[in-house]
Design an enzyme around this catalytic site. Sequence first.
Site, mmCIF file in Angstrom:
data_model
loop_
_atom_site.group_PDB
_atom_site.id
_atom_site.type_symbol
_atom_site.label_atom_id
_atom_site.label_comp_id
_atom_site.label_asym_id
_atom_site.label_seq_id
_atom_site.Cartn_x
_atom_site.Cartn_y
_atom_site.Cartn_z
ATOM 1 N N HIS A 115 36.965 42.569 50.660
ATOM 2 C CA HIS A 115 38.431 42.689 50.692
ATOM 3 C C HIS A 115 38.951 44.069 50.278
ATOM 4 C CE1 HIS A 115 38.611 38.677 51.966
ATOM 5 N NE2 HIS A 115 38.701 38.052 50.802
ATOM 6 N N HIS A 188 45.875 36.404 52.751
ATOM 7 C CA HIS A 188 44.949 35.507 52.051
ATOM 8 C C HIS A 188 45.710 34.390 51.310
ATOM 9 C CE1 HIS A 188 41.303 34.199 50.135
ATOM 10 N NE2 HIS A 188 40.623 35.267 50.510
ATOM 11 N N THR A 189 46.572 33.693 52.021
ATOM 12 C CA THR A 189 47.348 32.609 51.422
ATOM 13 C C THR A 189 46.514 31.331 51.340
ATOM 14 O OG1 THR A 189 49.330 33.601 52.360
ATOM 15 C CG2 THR A 189 49.526 31.346 51.587
ATOM 16 N N GLU A 319 42.418 32.883 57.500
ATOM 17 C CA GLU A 319 42.662 34.326 57.500
ATOM 18 C C GLU A 319 42.324 34.892 58.879
ATOM 19 O OE1 GLU A 319 40.326 35.768 53.955
ATOM 20 O OE2 GLU A 319 40.094 33.591 53.784
#
Length: 353
Positions: A115, A188-189, A319
């Site tokens: 990330h 990235h929920t 995602e």
Amino acid sequence: MAKTSLLYCFALVILILGNICRAEEEIKVYELKKGDFSVKITNYGATVLSVVLPDKNGKLDDVVLGYNSIDDYKNDTTYFGGLIGRVANRIGGAKFELNGVEYKLPANDHGNTLHGGSKGFSDVIWTVEDYQADSHLTLTYKSFDGEQGFPGDLSVKVKYMFIGTNKLAINMQATPLNIATPVNLASHTYWNLGGHTSGNIFSHTIQLFGSKMTPVDDKLIPTGQITPVEGTAYDFLKPRTIGSKFSDIPGGYDINYVLDNTEGKHLQKVAIVQESKSGRKMELWTNKPGVQFYTSNMLENAKGKGGFVYSKYAALCLETQGFPDSVNHPNFPSQIVNPGETYKHIMVYRFTA
């Protein structure tokens, strides 16, 4: 006179630097609201803090996981709601080669880069370009050459916006300012359509419009293969509950699906997620070739909003993205963006109950 001028200039410099520092440190929360549908976002990490939706009886619930305070997000290892970049997901060996140059990155995940590195885009303060409470929020960030090891200056923009009464769009763009660079932004929920305090997501039904996937090794780095999901526990081509074959997936789902192209369409359908008790349904579209389906396997009793403790499998992430470790797999769609080109990533959610 010269001494006075010198003191004046010195005071002016101190004032300007103070204002710059204050501007850089100003972190706020912005709410988008239309009727019963509301979304809260902070410019720290361009992070989605909450999404409040009615259920089939009109009861409102927050359907995304998160923390009580912004400070909690600063010490976060879950990436709750963050805007991930410069390159989302994993880069094997924490390095890649581009135009004859090897770039070394922070190895923040078992010898690999995850990330965007140890301080990716979800851990920086974004600038608010435009905000209209019933419509949209636009945030920008200037990523500098060498940030987390990545080449070149990069101008980044994300726009969160309502479409109609029940759709949320996320429009991500990035433009290299001098040399070529990989770009793979992602949202990235963590979703739980029963409400963020409602427990695990095993009873959620999901349909994923990806008939292939990119298998991974034991460090979750793609092998480079692209394999069909049909007949495996990864097969969600027809709707079924997430928990129905969960025991066949050691540790839970954390895999990139290759989305099936819809010929001639700008956006392709990614997934349909439903939660029966609340009646809530979420549909997702994107223009990107892949989606990481993740069942929050690494959540370890995280203390969240209202003091609620989130356990493993308390949410799902979808995602949309380029394929993980594309920079090291020439057979994967390229993530390299050149000066004069603009990276564009669109996500559209539709919520019903």
